[in-house]
Design a protein around this motif. Sequence first.
Motif, short mmCIF file in Angstrom:
data_model
loop_
_atom_site.label_atom_id
_atom_site.label_comp_id
_atom_site.label_asym_id
_atom_site.label_seq_id
_atom_site.Cartn_x
_atom_site.Cartn_y
_atom_site.Cartn_z
N ALA A 291 18.21 -6.21 8.96
CA ALA A 291 18.41 -7.63 8.71
C ALA A 291 17.06 -8.33 8.57
CB ALA A 291 19.20 -8.26 9.85
N PRO A 292 16.97 -9.38 7.75
CA PRO A 292 15.68 -10.06 7.52
C PRO A 292 14.99 -10.50 8.80
CG PRO A 292 17.30 -10.82 5.93
CD PRO A 292 18.03 -9.95 6.90
N GLU A 293 15.74 -11.06 9.76
CA GLU A 293 15.10 -11.53 10.99
C GLU A 293 14.54 -10.37 11.81
OE1 GLU A 293 19.64 -11.96 11.71
OE2 GLU A 293 18.22 -12.11 10.05
N ASP A 294 15.18 -9.19 11.70
CA ASP A 294 14.66 -8.02 12.40
C ASP A 294 13.39 -7.50 11.74
OD1 ASP A 294 16.74 -8.07 14.26
OD2 ASP A 294 18.05 -6.88 12.97
N LYS A 295 13.34 -7.62 10.43
CA LYS A 295 12.12 -7.22 9.72
C LYS A 295 10.95 -8.14 10.09
CE LYS A 295 14.33 -5.21 5.61
NZ LYS A 295 14.47 -5.28 4.14
N LEU B 14 12.05 2.75 4.08
CA LEU B 14 12.78 3.34 5.20
C LEU B 14 13.51 2.30 6.06
CD1 LEU B 14 10.13 6.00 6.28
CD2 LEU B 14 12.38 6.46 5.28
N THR B 15 13.09 1.02 5.98
CA THR B 15 13.74 -0.04 6.78
C THR B 15 14.51 -1.02 5.90
OG1 THR B 15 11.73 -1.42 6.69
CG2 THR B 15 11.95 0.11 8.55
N ALA B 16 14.93 -0.58 4.74
CA ALA B 16 15.58 -1.47 3.76
C ALA B 16 16.89 -2.06 4.26
CB ALA B 16 15.80 -0.72 2.45
N ALA B 17 17.58 -1.36 5.17
CA ALA B 17 18.88 -1.84 5.63
C ALA B 17 18.79 -2.85 6.78
CB ALA B 17 19.74 -0.65 6.07
N GLU C 288 23.77 1.86 9.86
CA GLU C 288 22.43 2.23 9.43
C GLU C 288 21.41 1.13 9.75
OE1 GLU C 288 19.29 4.41 7.99
OE2 GLU C 288 21.33 5.03 8.57
N SER C 289 21.83 -0.13 9.66
CA SER C 289 20.91 -1.23 9.98
C SER C 289 20.49 -1.17 11.44
CB SER C 289 21.56 -2.59 9.68
OG SER C 289 22.75 -2.76 10.44
N ASP C 290 21.45 -0.79 12.31
CA ASP C 290 21.13 -0.68 13.73
C ASP C 290 20.26 0.54 14.01
OD1 ASP C 290 22.52 -2.97 14.35
OD2 ASP C 290 24.37 -1.92 14.88
N VAL C 291 20.49 1.61 13.27
CA VAL C 291 19.66 2.81 13.42
C VAL C 291 18.21 2.46 13.11
CG1 VAL C 291 19.12 5.08 12.43
CG2 VAL C 291 21.50 4.47 12.93
N GLN C 292 18.00 1.75 12.01
CA GLN C 292 16.64 1.39 11.61
C GLN C 292 16.02 0.38 12.56
OE1 GLN C 292 16.72 0.21 7.47
NE2 GLN C 292 17.72 2.12 6.82
N SER D 222 0.84 -1.20 0.00
CA SER D 222 0.00 0.00 0.00
C SER D 222 0.88 1.25 0.00
CB SER D 222 -0.91 0.00 1.23
OG SER D 222 -0.14 -0.07 2.42
N ALA D 223 0.48 2.25 -0.78
CA ALA D 223 1.29 3.46 -0.94
C ALA D 223 1.38 4.26 0.35
CB ALA D 223 0.70 4.33 -2.06
N GLU D 224 0.33 4.16 1.18
CA GLU D 224 0.30 4.99 2.38
C GLU D 224 1.00 4.36 3.57
OE1 GLU D 224 -3.26 2.31 2.46
OE2 GLU D 224 -2.24 3.58 0.96
N PHE D 225 1.26 3.04 3.52
CA PHE D 225 1.89 2.42 4.69
C PHE D 225 3.08 1.53 4.31
CE2 PHE D 225 2.57 -0.51 8.15
CZ PHE D 225 2.46 0.31 9.27
N TRP D 226 2.83 0.41 3.64
CA TRP D 226 3.89 -0.58 3.46
C TRP D 226 4.99 -0.12 2.51
CZ3 TRP D 226 4.58 -3.96 6.97
CH2 TRP D 226 3.50 -4.47 7.69
N ALA D 227 4.66 0.67 1.52
CA ALA D 227 5.71 1.16 0.61
C ALA D 227 6.72 2.03 1.36
CB ALA D 227 5.09 1.91 -0.56
N PRO D 228 6.28 3.06 2.13
CA PRO D 228 7.27 3.85 2.88
C PRO D 228 7.98 3.05 3.98
CG PRO D 228 5.03 4.56 3.41
CD PRO D 228 4.93 3.66 2.23
N VAL D 229 7.27 2.14 4.66
CA VAL D 229 7.92 1.32 5.69
C VAL D 229 9.02 0.47 5.07
CG1 VAL D 229 7.58 -0.62 7.28
CG2 VAL D 229 5.96 1.28 7.28
N GLY D 230 8.73 -0.15 3.93
CA GLY D 230 9.73 -0.98 3.26
C GLY D 230 10.94 -0.19 2.83
#
Length: 480
Positions: free
Chosen positions: A320-324, A315-318, A369-373, A305-313
């Motif tokens: 780790a998969p298990e943290d996501k 902004l949290t791209a860095a 950056e991964s830890d920041v996110q 969704s443009a209003e939620f999941w697109a920006p979340v994805g």
Amino acid sequence: KHVGVGAVQSQMDSNPSITSSMIVDLNNVIDDEGVDSQEFAALCDEGFDAVIMANTIDFLNHPREVFKSSWRALKPGGIMIVPFLAKDAYVDKFEEAFTKQWRDMSDDQHMWVCGSFFQFSAGEGWEGLKGFDISPFDARKEQKTAYEIGQCLEFRRVLFRSQAEDGNMLSKLQGGDSDKPCGAFVVQAQKKSMAEGVDDADSVEEFIKSRLWMMPSLEDRDKKLVAPRLARAYDALDSQDQDRMVQHFDSLPKIYASLIKMDQFAFTFSMQAQLAADLLGDPDFVGNDLQVNNMKMGLGLRKPSAEFWAPVGKLTAAMAPEDKVNLLSYIVPRFGSGDASQDEALEAFVSGLKPTFAVIRSKCPAMDESDVQLLGSELLASEVLKPGRSTREEFAGWLGALNEVDLEFILTKRKSFKTDAKEELAKFKEEREMDEKRVEERREKIQEQVKAARENRSVIFNPRTGKMEEVEKEGFKLPF
């Protein structure tokens, strides 16, 4: 009460042992569920002491579903017996009706695959799985393949002497070689009793495992991985939420129906199990369509969704998969509540990510950056995502008061959970290797049992007396 279930009414009418009958197409099934027949489903609710499925397995296109329905039909402790003949017994009449799998396999393989249908229908819901070769003596063949099914098939060989004696039923069945009777085999298992409740901490996992026996969409591997995680999630809840969690176990197939589409290398089976357990352990997760759809968007299985999941994805791209996965399990249950304040909290979360990360970067310039996110998203989620905890403005004031030491301490504490998870995974792998070793040792033992059973047959069926009788190995004569 003896109920016949079959495709031909005239055959059941000629069977004096049954007291009632019904016509059911056992090849008409619902995938992962069972036989597609309301009449048969109602019959299964009655609970039977035994299910005998004679000379049927070789014609089943969907044996797992038929075995699932049979398991439901049994009382706890009830037995399912599956006798079948060597495929050359009636190959001239029914070869075209055999399933390809059955037609292409040897009789030894038939014994193995029949046992696997028990294993893959209800898994640990079966116990006492055994295989029997009850072939007449004259049908004995030198076979190289041991009868083995996973780690739990016990082999038994029973000797039937058949020298054209009319009293011996098996002597009337001729194989492809008219001079010899055909082989005959039986595989059986009992329905295990399901745990009714949790008596103590040690029984939690067994209670949960029993709820997974017949769960569709979950492979045996998934059940083994998710059960201990569900047990830990269950232990962390109060009694009211524990009851709610059990009521929502039927959401697991919905979750795994999506997870099986994921790349298992990028999103490991352990991560899938952790996500499923975390979702079910959240009091707000009910498994409704909106929550499942948002899980799919969070996993990238559906357009975000443009209003939620697109920006979340983005902004949290860095991360780790298990943290996501951990973040996803916290976000998804917040959807579908119908509560306006919850919708406002979701909007506050997504709009607060960017400024939160900026504050942490300014206070901890050396932080990855991964830890920041990771740190920013989880702090924001824990304070803002649940209505009533903190507004976005209150969170901003609290975050602004923290210094670099505070943030590093929180991050270190958070990462300790990941270390514990890695240690748990290493322990699981070690246990799995030990299980594989036990399986191999069991197979070797079974092969020895098979060899000994074939070389030392010491019991015969005497059709005159109708009893099994011992015979001497040296110089014995048939008693008929």
